[in-house]
Design a protein around this motif. Structure first.
Motif, mmCIF file in Angstrom:
data_model
loop_
_atom_site.group_PDB
_atom_site.id
_atom_site.type_symbol
_atom_site.label_atom_id
_atom_site.label_comp_id
_atom_site.label_asym_id
_atom_site.label_seq_id
_atom_site.Cartn_x
_atom_site.Cartn_y
_atom_site.Cartn_z
ATOM 1 N N PRO A 130 0.813 -1.226 0.000
ATOM 2 C CA PRO A 130 0.000 0.000 0.000
ATOM 3 C C PRO A 130 0.844 1.274 0.000
ATOM 4 O O PRO A 130 0.390 2.316 -0.481
ATOM 5 C CB PRO A 130 -0.830 -0.117 1.289
ATOM 6 C CG PRO A 130 -0.183 -1.185 2.094
ATOM 7 C CD PRO A 130 0.526 -2.086 1.135
ATOM 8 N N ILE A 131 2.070 1.195 0.510
ATOM 9 C CA ILE A 131 2.851 2.424 0.593
ATOM 10 C C ILE A 131 3.613 2.736 -0.696
ATOM 11 O O ILE A 131 4.192 3.799 -0.842
ATOM 12 C CB ILE A 131 3.827 2.422 1.800
ATOM 13 C CG1 ILE A 131 4.828 1.282 1.721
ATOM 14 C CG2 ILE A 131 3.052 2.336 3.100
ATOM 15 C CD1 ILE A 131 5.782 1.239 2.911
ATOM 16 N N ASP A 139 1.286 10.638 -0.402
ATOM 17 C CA ASP A 139 1.204 11.156 0.961
ATOM 18 C C ASP A 139 2.157 10.427 1.895
ATOM 19 O O ASP A 139 2.781 11.032 2.759
ATOM 20 C CB ASP A 139 -0.225 11.036 1.506
ATOM 21 C CG ASP A 139 -1.084 12.192 1.033
ATOM 22 O OD1 ASP A 139 -0.501 13.205 0.575
ATOM 23 O OD2 ASP A 139 -2.321 12.073 1.108
ATOM 24 N N TYR A 140 2.229 9.115 1.706
ATOM 25 C CA TYR A 140 3.150 8.342 2.544
ATOM 26 C C TYR A 140 4.581 8.787 2.269
ATOM 27 O O TYR A 140 5.340 9.101 3.182
ATOM 28 C CB TYR A 140 3.007 6.835 2.275
ATOM 29 C CG TYR A 140 3.949 6.034 3.138
ATOM 30 C CD1 TYR A 140 3.577 5.595 4.407
ATOM 31 C CD2 TYR A 140 5.264 5.778 2.710
ATOM 32 C CE1 TYR A 140 4.469 4.913 5.218
ATOM 33 C CE2 TYR A 140 6.168 5.102 3.514
ATOM 34 C CZ TYR A 140 5.769 4.668 4.759
ATOM 35 O OH TYR A 140 6.655 4.007 5.570
ATOM 36 N N ASN A 160 7.899 7.215 -6.600
ATOM 37 C CA ASN A 160 7.261 8.506 -6.366
ATOM 38 C C ASN A 160 7.917 9.651 -7.121
ATOM 39 O O ASN A 160 7.675 10.821 -6.811
ATOM 40 C CB ASN A 160 7.217 8.797 -4.864
ATOM 41 C CG ASN A 160 6.073 8.060 -4.199
ATOM 42 O OD1 ASN A 160 4.923 8.449 -4.330
ATOM 43 N ND2 ASN A 160 6.375 6.949 -3.535
ATOM 44 N N THR A 161 8.755 9.300 -8.071
ATOM 45 C CA THR A 161 9.279 10.355 -8.918
ATOM 46 C C THR A 161 9.253 9.865 -10.365
ATOM 47 O O THR A 161 8.810 8.756 -10.636
ATOM 48 C CB THR A 161 10.698 10.802 -8.473
ATOM 49 O OG1 THR A 161 11.115 11.881 -9.299
ATOM 50 C CG2 THR A 161 11.704 9.668 -8.576
ATOM 51 N N THR A 162 9.670 10.726 -11.276
ATOM 52 C CA THR A 162 9.677 10.352 -12.694
ATOM 53 C C THR A 162 11.009 10.820 -13.275
ATOM 54 O O THR A 162 11.652 11.714 -12.705
ATOM 55 C CB THR A 162 8.558 11.086 -13.471
ATOM 56 O OG1 THR A 162 8.766 12.506 -13.332
ATOM 57 C CG2 THR A 162 7.173 10.717 -12.962
ATOM 58 N N PRO A 212 10.631 13.915 2.704
ATOM 59 C CA PRO A 212 10.458 14.930 1.656
ATOM 60 C C PRO A 212 9.827 16.208 2.208
ATOM 61 O O PRO A 212 10.233 17.315 1.828
ATOM 62 C CB PRO A 212 9.544 14.231 0.646
ATOM 63 C CG PRO A 212 9.894 12.778 0.788
ATOM 64 C CD PRO A 212 10.135 12.595 2.270
ATOM 65 N N ALA A 213 8.880 16.081 3.134
ATOM 66 C CA ALA A 213 8.232 17.274 3.705
ATOM 67 C C ALA A 213 9.242 18.151 4.426
ATOM 68 O O ALA A 213 9.180 19.380 4.361
ATOM 69 C CB ALA A 213 7.108 16.859 4.655
#
Ligand code: HEC
Ligand SMILES: [Cu+2]
Length: 325
Positions: free
Chosen positions: A169-170, A175-176, A210-212, A281-282
């Motif tokens: 799921p992560i 958001d995770y 989570n990136t491209t 990242p935040a």
């Protein structure tokens, strides 16, 4: 949020007119904006007024070295500001607000302090709600130490990670990813049967998911232009200004306003796993947005769009992980 929604459109007409000793009274209609290195005064004037929809004619010249001019959070090509020459520039803003203009050429240690504001008045058809940075909503102390208690023995590989886990799921949850450090993800994977090196590989895969390639390429370009001089081309905190920052930083800072109580630091080494695997990242986004408040780390919130800052964050992690595209 897509780029075109986020950015105000801007129309730029540029041209360079040689100032062959011609008296500048010729241009009385638009005052000439002088650029100087920050320690010699920066931009003068440094506050410019404009109105939505009205062309703003600017004339720029340098009193010392080559500088550049661009407006933050805009999709505009920067222009060079040359000594002894006048650069003509016309800007049209389609949204009111306070815009930051800044120097785009590394003119010295205090290059990034060469900033000014354009106050654009008027009304906008669709006012945008201000977005609250994630470090604020998460109540993160971005100045607190954030070390990872364990680090991998070798550089984690997204290729190996992908083979180890295909559904979790992560994996695809932005958001995770944004709210967790790689170390926290490593810990969250402890319920699996994977050994520690494998868990780190899965973390690398989560970060890659989570990136491209586009985002990383964009981040790399922004990094080379704006960050490498301090943090180093390869992220090791050894940019050309790294030593100067500590040595001459204090002296030059004293001439700046608001420079009391400053604690200059060395630029962070992004290749250091203990430090970077403990940062979410935040947290990195928050530091880039807000800056170090006197540490020598500039604030970039008024310069880059939200998307550009996430691109930079993604790129910073690429010093820790082996990705494959
Ligand atoms: C003038 C030098 C300078 C420039 C240019 C600079 N930095 Fe920094 N940066 C620093 C210093 C010094 C620190 C350490 C002090 C601090 O964290 O406030 C730092 C810290 C950071 C941190 C905090 C990392 C952590 O683990 O806490 C991030 C993220 C960062 N910089 C990103 C960037 C990015 C992205 C850019 C370019 C857009 C950039 N920096 C440009 C000097 C610089
Ligand atoms: Cu400059």
């Amino acid at each position: 949020m897509n780029r075109s929604e986020f950015l105000s459109r801007i129309f730029v007409i540029t041209g360079i007119i040689l100032a062959i000793g011609a008296p500048l009274v010729f241009w009385t209609r638009t005052p000439l904006i002088h650029a100087r290195m920050a320690e010699n005064g920066g931009w003068n004037p440094d506050i410019i007024q404009a109105e939505v929809g009205q062309p703003l004619d600017l004339k720029l010249t340098s009193d010392d070295v080559v500088h550049g001019f661009a407006v933050g959070q805009m999709d505009m090509q920067s222009v060079d500001v040359l000594p002894g020459k006048v650069t003509d520039l016309t800007l049209i803003f389609d949204k009111p607000g306070i815009y930051t203009f800044f120097c785009t050429r590394w003119c010295g240690l205090n290059h990034w302090r060469m900033r000014g504001t354009i106050e654009v008045s008027g009304s906008s058809a669709d006012p945008e709600p201000a977005s609250i940075p994630m470090y604020v909503t998460l109540d993160l102390d971005i100045d607190a130490p954030h070390e990872s208690p364990v680090v991998p023995q070798q550089i984690p590989s997204a290729i190996r990670g992908q083979e180890l886990i295909t559904n979790s799921p992560i994996l695809q949850s932005p958001d995770y990813y944004r709210s967790h450090s790689p170390y926290q993800a490593f810990t969250d994977l402890s319920h699996t049967t994977l050994a520690e090196p494998q868990r780190w590989d899965v973390v690398a895969y989560i970060w890659q998911s989570n990136t491209t390639p586009e985002s990383l390429a964009n981040g790399q370009q922004l990094y080379a232009q704006n960050c490498a001089a301090c943090h180093g081309e390869n992220g090791a905190g050894d940019g050309v200004f790294a030593d100067d920052l500590a040595a001459s930083g204090e002296a030059s800072m004293q001439t700046m306003t608001g420079a009391d109580n400053m604690m200059m630091q060395s630029p962070v080494d992004f290749t250091n796993p203990t430090r970077m695997l403990g940062a979410s990242p935040a947290l990195l986004q928050g530091k880039i947005l807000r800056g170090g408040m006197g540490t020598g780390m500039p604030m970039w919130g008024s310069i880059f769009t939200e998307e550009q800052i996430w691109d930079l964050v993604a790129y910073i992690y690429s010093f820790q992980f082996k990705y494959h595209y």
